[in-house]
Design an enzyme around this catalytic site. Structure first.
Site, mmCIF file in Angstrom:
data_model
loop_
_atom_site.group_PDB
_atom_site.id
_atom_site.type_symbol
_atom_site.label_atom_id
_atom_site.label_comp_id
_atom_site.label_asym_id
_atom_site.label_seq_id
_atom_site.Cartn_x
_atom_site.Cartn_y
_atom_site.Cartn_z
ATOM 1 N N GLY A 130 1.868 -7.652 2.965
ATOM 2 C CA GLY A 130 2.227 -8.049 1.607
ATOM 3 C C GLY A 130 1.534 -7.269 0.512
ATOM 4 N N ASP B 100 6.056 1.243 2.618
ATOM 5 C CA ASP B 100 6.076 -0.210 2.774
ATOM 6 C C ASP B 100 7.255 -0.816 2.014
ATOM 7 O OD1 ASP B 100 3.703 -0.797 4.391
ATOM 8 O OD2 ASP B 100 2.599 0.101 2.723
ATOM 9 N N SER C 142 -5.292 2.106 0.541
ATOM 10 C CA SER C 142 -6.297 2.261 -0.514
ATOM 11 C C SER C 142 -7.383 3.272 -0.154
ATOM 12 C CB SER C 142 -6.920 0.897 -0.835
ATOM 13 O OG SER C 142 -7.269 0.213 0.335
ATOM 14 N N ASP D 41 -2.357 -1.134 10.957
ATOM 15 C CA ASP D 41 -2.072 -1.080 9.513
ATOM 16 C C ASP D 41 -2.796 -2.207 8.797
ATOM 17 O OD1 ASP D 41 -0.934 -0.819 6.985
ATOM 18 O OD2 ASP D 41 1.093 -1.362 7.622
ATOM 19 N N GLY D 42 -3.651 -1.827 7.835
ATOM 20 C CA GLY D 42 -4.270 -2.807 6.960
ATOM 21 C C GLY D 42 -5.786 -2.776 6.996
ATOM 22 N N HIS E 38 8.154 0.907 7.014
ATOM 23 C CA HIS E 38 7.610 -0.351 7.550
ATOM 24 C C HIS E 38 8.372 -1.471 6.847
ATOM 25 C CE1 HIS E 38 3.833 -3.164 7.766
ATOM 26 N NE2 HIS E 38 4.849 -3.611 8.480
ATOM 27 N N GLY F 230 -1.640 -4.106 -0.510
ATOM 28 C CA GLY F 230 -2.650 -3.129 -0.144
ATOM 29 C C GLY F 230 -4.020 -3.627 -0.559
ATOM 30 N N GLY F 231 -5.047 -3.002 -0.019
ATOM 31 C CA GLY F 231 -6.407 -3.275 -0.473
ATOM 32 C C GLY F 231 -7.030 -4.555 0.041
HETATM 33 C C1 DX5 Z 1 0.325 -4.177 3.904
HETATM 34 C C2 DX5 Z 1 0.972 -2.851 4.148
HETATM 35 C C3 DX5 Z 1 0.025 -1.731 4.335
HETATM 36 C C4 DX5 Z 1 -0.816 -1.409 3.121
HETATM 37 C C5 DX5 Z 1 -2.083 -0.826 3.623
HETATM 38 O O1 DX5 Z 1 1.318 -5.116 3.785
HETATM 39 O O2 DX5 Z 1 1.775 -2.925 5.311
HETATM 40 O O3 DX5 Z 1 0.687 -0.560 4.797
HETATM 41 O O4 DX5 Z 1 -0.202 -0.495 2.256
HETATM 42 O O5 DX5 Z 1 -2.993 -0.765 2.585
HETATM 43 P P1 DX5 Z 1 -4.560 -0.820 2.863
HETATM 44 O O6 DX5 Z 1 -4.895 0.345 3.746
HETATM 45 O O7 DX5 Z 1 -5.149 -0.696 1.493
HETATM 46 O O8 DX5 Z 1 -4.853 -2.133 3.518
HETATM 47 ZN ZN ZN Z 2 2.523 -0.982 6.052
#
Ligand code: DX5
Ligand code: ZN
Length: 241
Positions: A162, A55, A218, A195-196, A86, A164-165
């Site tokens: 923006g 990311d 996460s 994603d997300g 990404h 994770g989690g």
């Molecule tokens: C969010 C990112 C994701 C993130 C996913 O902006 O693009 O790739 O790392 O994390 P999780 O799976 O915890 O939502």
């Molecule tokens: Zn991502």
């Protein structure tokens, strides 16, 4: 010097896994231990990760600032599996080819950040990487429809990019289904990605509507055992199709 070691072979293996076994989970490194980056990459590969998701955030397109080419190059040197970058950055067309030169096999750019999405996708593909187009939860599928023929993949964001989690936003389900239907009608070849907020609670729903490349941050990185987490997620996704 570019470090595109065995890029072709790595993508061939990745495609073969998708073909033979169904959806794959791409761990996102965002929440990993960056003090021991190479060790984290080794752990994820040993855990069966088919590819890695990196990311890249610029503090402008999204509030957070993460890392750029230096870290991608370090991951490239440590990893044998394909790497997806990404790009959550403004004006990605200015730097997108740097990531291709560093050996990223999949380059994902946001439609919201691009003045000319088709030109960016074609530039990525012309350099031999897979060109993926991402769209935020608030961006309708119609916005990317004109570019679908130029996409190797479409990444449906199921959180606001923006961090994770965050919790999964179910708006992604309808968009994945809409894209799967469009692909059938149009005969396009793009892969469906999401994603997300992916977890054991949400992965079945995205796999049921056709997600093939499923990013999980996460749900993998916060697990004690990466291998068990990936196997459990992929098992659920593969049983859903
Ligand atoms: C969010 C990112 C994701 C993130 C996913 O902006 O693009 O790739 O790392 O994390 P999780 O799976 O915890 O939502
Ligand atoms: Zn991502």
């Amino acid at each position: 010097m570019p470090v595109t070691i065995q890029a072709g072979h790595a993508l061939d293996r990745f495609d073969a896994t998708l073909q033979a076994q169904g959806p794959v989970v791409l761990p996102a490194l965002l929440l990993c231990d960056f003090g021991h980056l190479a060790r984290e990459v080794e752990r994820l590969e040993a855990a069966g990760a088919a590819a890695l998701h990196l990311d890249i955030m610029d503090g402008r397109f999204v509030p957070q600032l993460t890392y750029g080419p230096v870290v991608v190059e370090a991951v490239r040197r440590a990893a044998r599996v394909p790497i997806e970058v990404h790009l959550m950055i403004q004006e990605p067309e200015r730097t997108v080819l740097d990531y291709v030169r560093l050996g990223a096999e999949i380059v994902t750019v946001h439609v919201e950040a691009l003045a000319d999405p088709r030109a960016a996708l074609e530039a990525i593909a012309a350099q031999g990487a897979r060109a993926h187009l991402a769209l935020n939860p608030g961006t309708p599928v119609a916005t990317i429809e004109p570019y679908l023929d130029a996409c190797d993949g479409v990444l449906v964001m199921s959180v606001e990019p923006g961090y994770g989690g965050q919790p999964f936003n179910p708006v992604a389900i309808g968009k994945l289904a809409e894209l799967a239907a469009l692909r059938r009608v149009r005969g396009d070849r793009f892969r469906l990605c999401v994603d997300g907020g992916i977890s054991t609670d949400t992965i079945t729903r995205v796999a049921e509507v056709g997600a093939e490349l499923i990013v999980a941050g996460s749900a993998v990185i916060r697990a004690a055992d990466y291998g068990r987490a990936i196997a459990e997620l992929e098992g659920l996704a593969r049983r859903a199709i």
